[in-house]
Design an enzyme around this catalytic site. Structure first.
Site, PDB file in Angstrom:
ATOM      1  N   THR A 277      -3.248  36.688 -58.955  1.00  0.00           N
ATOM      2  CA  THR A 277      -3.016  38.011 -59.510  1.00  0.00           C
ATOM      3  C   THR A 277      -1.506  38.147 -59.661  1.00  0.00           C
ATOM      4  O   THR A 277      -0.761  37.375 -59.078  1.00  0.00           O
ATOM      5  CB  THR A 277      -3.549  39.051 -58.518  1.00  0.00           C
ATOM      6  OG1 THR A 277      -4.953  38.917 -58.451  1.00  0.00           O
ATOM      7  CG2 THR A 277      -3.200  40.462 -58.906  1.00  0.00           C
TER       8      THR A 277
ATOM      9  N   GLY B 286     -10.683  38.288 -53.802  1.00  0.00           N
ATOM     10  CA  GLY B 286     -10.864  39.720 -54.006  1.00  0.00           C
ATOM     11  C   GLY B 286     -11.987  40.348 -53.194  1.00  0.00           C
ATOM     12  O   GLY B 286     -11.857  41.488 -52.728  1.00  0.00           O
TER      13      GLY B 286
ATOM     14  N   VAL C 271     -16.078  41.628 -60.802  1.00  0.00           N
ATOM     15  CA  VAL C 271     -14.808  42.342 -60.695  1.00  0.00           C
ATOM     16  C   VAL C 271     -14.306  42.196 -59.268  1.00  0.00           C
ATOM     17  O   VAL C 271     -15.082  42.341 -58.311  1.00  0.00           O
ATOM     18  CB  VAL C 271     -14.979  43.835 -61.053  1.00  0.00           C
ATOM     19  CG1 VAL C 271     -13.671  44.583 -60.837  1.00  0.00           C
ATOM     20  CG2 VAL C 271     -15.442  43.983 -62.496  1.00  0.00           C
ATOM     21  N   GLY C 272     -13.025  41.908 -59.110  1.00  0.00           N
ATOM     22  CA  GLY C 272     -12.437  41.743 -57.784  1.00  0.00           C
ATOM     23  C   GLY C 272     -11.726  43.004 -57.315  1.00  0.00           C
ATOM     24  O   GLY C 272     -12.025  44.122 -57.752  1.00  0.00           O
TER      25      GLY C 272
ATOM     26  N   THR D  96      -3.026  40.056 -53.411  1.00  0.00           N
ATOM     27  CA  THR D  96      -3.532  38.897 -54.160  1.00  0.00           C
ATOM     28  C   THR D  96      -4.333  38.004 -53.228  1.00  0.00           C
ATOM     29  O   THR D  96      -3.931  37.784 -52.090  1.00  0.00           O
ATOM     30  CB  THR D  96      -2.398  38.080 -54.804  1.00  0.00           C
ATOM     31  OG1 THR D  96      -2.975  36.901 -55.403  1.00  0.00           O
ATOM     32  CG2 THR D  96      -1.334  37.650 -53.807  1.00  0.00           C
ATOM     33  N   GLY D  97      -5.455  37.525 -53.699  1.00  0.00           N
ATOM     34  CA  GLY D  97      -6.270  36.647 -52.862  1.00  0.00           C
ATOM     35  C   GLY D  97      -7.731  36.751 -53.231  1.00  0.00           C
ATOM     36  O   GLY D  97      -8.079  37.237 -54.308  1.00  0.00           O
TER      37      GLY D  97
HETATM   38  N1  ASP Z   1      -7.649  39.168 -56.166  1.00  0.00           N
HETATM   39  C1  ASP Z   1      -7.972  38.638 -57.458  1.00  0.00           C
HETATM   40  C2  ASP Z   1      -9.449  38.717 -57.681  1.00  0.00           C
HETATM   41  O1  ASP Z   1     -10.199  38.493 -56.756  1.00  0.00           O
HETATM   42  C3  ASP Z   1      -7.559  37.233 -57.649  1.00  0.00           C
HETATM   43  C4  ASP Z   1      -6.223  36.902 -57.171  1.00  0.00           C
HETATM   44  O2  ASP Z   1      -5.529  37.674 -56.553  1.00  0.00           O
HETATM   45  O3  ASP Z   1      -5.836  35.791 -57.427  1.00  0.00           O
HETATM   46  O4  ASP Z   1      -9.842  38.930 -58.802  1.00  0.00           O
END
Ligand code: ASP
Length: 342
Positions: A209, A263, A238-239, A260-261
């Site tokens: 993200t 989701g 959807v995250g 970020t991570g």
């Molecule tokens: N958090 C985002 C999701 O799960 C992905 C990411 O942060 O890389 O869509």
């Protein structure tokens, strides 16, 4: 009067492969982060609002194909793109978000319009695109989001998925139902592959993200986030990124957070809001609250990733529980700091 104004950004967190990183690739990431920070810092130095600084930072990150948001977004299992974004104003607690959009060049700008021009918080899919178009925002052909690097990731994931299905004798209908399971399957599969020599972070295991948080000279906080999601996600998944409180939160009384991570874990932990809540309800410092969420709460459910956060005093916290997170921050009048590894 000395200003505490500061902006922090991230470009995703994930598994690091130092061995696969070229000096050139690393320099590219640092330069991209630096340019975005400079743009945000300039807005704050001119007395601009935190909301404008995070909007512009995320817009620039969306336009940069190095990061998984806007152009450069990962592909879904159907080899399409579905983008999510959100933004929150800590001054008023107003928020806007869009999810599952396929034709919005800059989802963060649509989120900003939702915040400013709608009584709602979250629009999805075609409704979000229609709203944004009515607001005069740019729609693009879905091909705009195609990059060869991301398509190679999709192919790798797809080949592995087919191999796994052949091996199990399973039908496509029995694919893992949740995107986290797909991401893990892709990640495990990717372990068997040669790393791509250009990427400092293993692209198949990278959460990507982008996000920005800022405090302006007037003492207001804002946060924004944008993503293409997770490679090979099921269409419609959807995250946390467009969900206020999970992937994005800002409150002048406490802090601004962008995550970020994986989701699903950030949603289950209401991660971004938890940083704020810990500050509000148990008097935690920004650093203690952010670290607790990333290093304790999320890890309880194997939630991998990180977050960026800034509080109303201008403290900055950038914790992550992966090997790396593209990140940086810039205080007004000071040099921009960028980093990738732990
Ligand atoms: N958090 C985002 C999701 O799960 C992905 C990411 O942060 O890389 O869509």
């Amino acid at each position: 009067m000395k200003s505490n104004a500061v902006i922090a950004i991230h470009g995703g967190a994930g598994t690091i492969l130092r061995t696969s990183m070229s000096a050139q690739a690393e320099a590219q990431y640092h330069a991209a982060l630096h340019d975005v920070l400079l743009a945000g810092q300039r807005i704050l130095a001119d007395g601009g609002h935190a909301l404008d600084a995070v909007t512009e930072a995320v817009r620039l990150l969306e336009d940069c194909p190095l990061f998984n948001a806007g152009r450069g977004s990962v592909f879904t299992a159907d080899a399409t793109h579905e983008l999510d974004a959100s933004i929150m104003d800590g001054r008023t607690l107003e928020a806007g978000a869009v999810c599952c959009v396929k034709r919005l060049r800059n989802p963060v700008l649509a989120a900003r319009r939702v915040l400013e021009c709608s009584e709602h918080v979250l629009f999805t899919g075609e409704g979000a695109e229609a709203f944004a178009a009515a607001q005069g925002l740019a729609l693009v052909d879905p091909d705009y989001f195609h990059t060869d690097a991301r398509y190679r990731q999709w192919q790798l994931a797809h080949d592995r998925q087919q191999t796994m299905l052949d091996h199990d004798g399973a039908s496509r209908a029995s694919l893992p139902a949740d995107a986290a399971a797909v991401a893990v399957a892709v990640a495990v599969a990717a372990d068997a592959q040669e790393p791509t020599p250009q990427e400092p972070l293993d692209p198949n295991r990278k959460f990507g993200t982008v996000g920005a948080v800022a405090l302006d000279a007037q003492g207001h906080l804002a946060a924004a986030a944008s993503t293409g999601g997770i490679t090979y996600k099921q269409p419609g998944r959807v995250g946390d990124t467009p969900l206020i409180g999970a992937g994005c939160y800002a409150n002048d009384a406490t802090c601004a957070v962008a995550a970020t991570g994986a989701g699903e874990m950030f949603m289950r932990m209401v991660a971004a809001y938890d940083v704020s809540a810990q500050m509000a309800y148990r008097g935690a410092t920004l650093e203690a609250a952010a670290n607790d969420v990333v290093m304790n709460q999320l890890l309880r459910i194997d939630g991998r990733g990180g977050l960026i956060a800034v509080d109303r005093e201008g403290n900055v916290a950038l914790p992550f529980n992966t090997e790396g997170m593209y990140r940086g921050y810039a205080r007004v009048g000071e040099t921009c700091i960028t980093d990738i590894y732990r």
